[in-house]
Design a protein around this motif. Structure first.
Motif, PDB file in Angstrom:
ATOM      1  N   LEU A  89      12.015  16.442   4.908  1.00  0.00           N
ATOM      2  CA  LEU A  89      11.379  16.965   4.014  1.00  0.00           C
ATOM      3  C   LEU A  89      10.283  16.215   4.054  1.00  0.00           C
ATOM      4  O   LEU A  89      10.331  15.285   4.305  1.00  0.00           O
ATOM      5  CB  LEU A  89      11.986  16.825   2.909  1.00  0.00           C
ATOM      6  N   CYS A  90       9.445  16.578   3.515  1.00  0.00           N
ATOM      7  CA  CYS A  90       7.544  16.748   4.049  1.00  0.00           C
ATOM      8  C   CYS A  90       7.090  17.064   2.875  1.00  0.00           C
ATOM      9  O   CYS A  90       7.091  18.393   2.538  1.00  0.00           O
ATOM     10  CB  CYS A  90       6.774  17.298   5.053  1.00  0.00           C
ATOM     11  N   ASP A  91       6.775  16.091   1.530  1.00  0.00           N
ATOM     12  CA  ASP A  91       6.360  16.654   0.131  1.00  0.00           C
ATOM     13  C   ASP A  91       4.666  16.362   0.296  1.00  0.00           C
ATOM     14  O   ASP A  91       4.250  16.128  -0.827  1.00  0.00           O
ATOM     15  CB  ASP A  91       7.320  16.138  -0.315  1.00  0.00           C
ATOM     16  N   ILE A  92       4.415  15.715   0.970  1.00  0.00           N
ATOM     17  CA  ILE A  92       2.905  15.878   1.021  1.00  0.00           C
ATOM     18  C   ILE A  92       1.702  16.521   0.077  1.00  0.00           C
ATOM     19  O   ILE A  92       1.649  16.464  -1.149  1.00  0.00           O
ATOM     20  CB  ILE A  92       2.200  16.017   2.182  1.00  0.00           C
ATOM     21  N   GLU A  93       2.370  17.764   0.133  1.00  0.00           N
ATOM     22  CA  GLU A  93       1.744  19.107  -0.485  1.00  0.00           C
ATOM     23  C   GLU A  93       2.527  19.568  -2.488  1.00  0.00           C
ATOM     24  O   GLU A  93       2.029  19.575  -3.385  1.00  0.00           O
ATOM     25  CB  GLU A  93       1.842  20.908   0.315  1.00  0.00           C
ATOM     26  N   ILE A  94       3.779  19.427  -2.385  1.00  0.00           N
ATOM     27  CA  ILE A  94       4.745  19.535  -3.178  1.00  0.00           C
ATOM     28  C   ILE A  94       4.211  18.808  -4.421  1.00  0.00           C
ATOM     29  O   ILE A  94       4.100  18.343  -6.164  1.00  0.00           O
ATOM     30  CB  ILE A  94       6.071  19.608  -3.688  1.00  0.00           C
TER      31      ILE A  94
END
Length: 211
Positions: free
Chosen positions: A70-75
């Protein structure tokens, strides 16, 4: 590390996202694929369920596929999610990584409409997946970009290659269906078994989403 980036609203995440990402990882010999849910996508007015639910569904998929992270940088960002802004931040935070931005032909054709789209080529490679029903005008701007930047799968494994600016065409198990179609099926209580991972179907049922 060699990292694939697959962004999207994931409303909901489905096998049309998962299968191509796995194909890209295998064919380009990537170490991981980061799934990156958008918070406020620039090309869509809204999402049908909250960022929380979309994030949780992606988390569940990542738990079932060790290839994904998971990459949550945008959300977690409160402003519009522009890909060039995100890739700039990622390359600054992880200068040791080589990024491959995964997109379908439908998105690639529309790339000139994206914010500062040409800067993407100075930040990452593009892994281009064909999508049923989408063809490119041979005289279009993006056809010229593809001709200029296209590289082979073998090129991706050469350590002397640049860390950005190439386009790799990937053969993928694409499903000709969209999240919109899946939401309509869910509203109609139609079968989605061949379109969603079981963990996603269970989560949607548990929280009564898209009804």
């Amino acid at each position: 590390m060699r990292i694939g980036i697959l962004g999207g609203t994931f409303d909901p995440i489905h096998l049309g996202h998962i299968n191509p990402a796995l194909d890209v990882k295998q064919q380009l010999n990537l170490d991981q694929v980061w799934l990156m849910p958008n918070h406020i996508p620039p090309h869509k007015n809204t999402t049908m369920v909250s960022s929380f639910h979309r994030l949780e569904m992606v988390k569940l998929v990542c738990q079932h596929y060790p290839e994904f992270q998971l990459c949550d940088i945008e959300i977690n960002r409160d402003t519009t999610s522009y890909s060039v802004t995100t890739l700039t931040l990622l390359t600054q935070e992880y200068p040791q990584h080589e990024f491959f931005f995964i997109m379908g032909m439908d998105s690639f054709i529309q790339l000139p409409l994206w914010y500062q789209w040409q800067s993407l080529f100075s930040l990452c490679h593009i892994a281009l997946c064909q999508r049923p029903g989408w063809a490119m005008d041979a005289h279009s701007e993006m056809a010229k970009e593809l001709l200029f930047r296209q590289a082979t799968i073998n090129d991706a494994n050469q350590s002397h290659q640049t860390k950005h600016g190439k386009i790799f065409s990937v053969n993928s198990q694409l499903i000709d269906i969209s999240s919109t179609d899946i939401r309509q099926r869910l509203q109609q209580h139609a079968d989605t078994q061949s379109l969603l991972h079981p963990s996603t179907r269970d989560y949607i049922e548990q929280h009564q989403l898209y009804r």
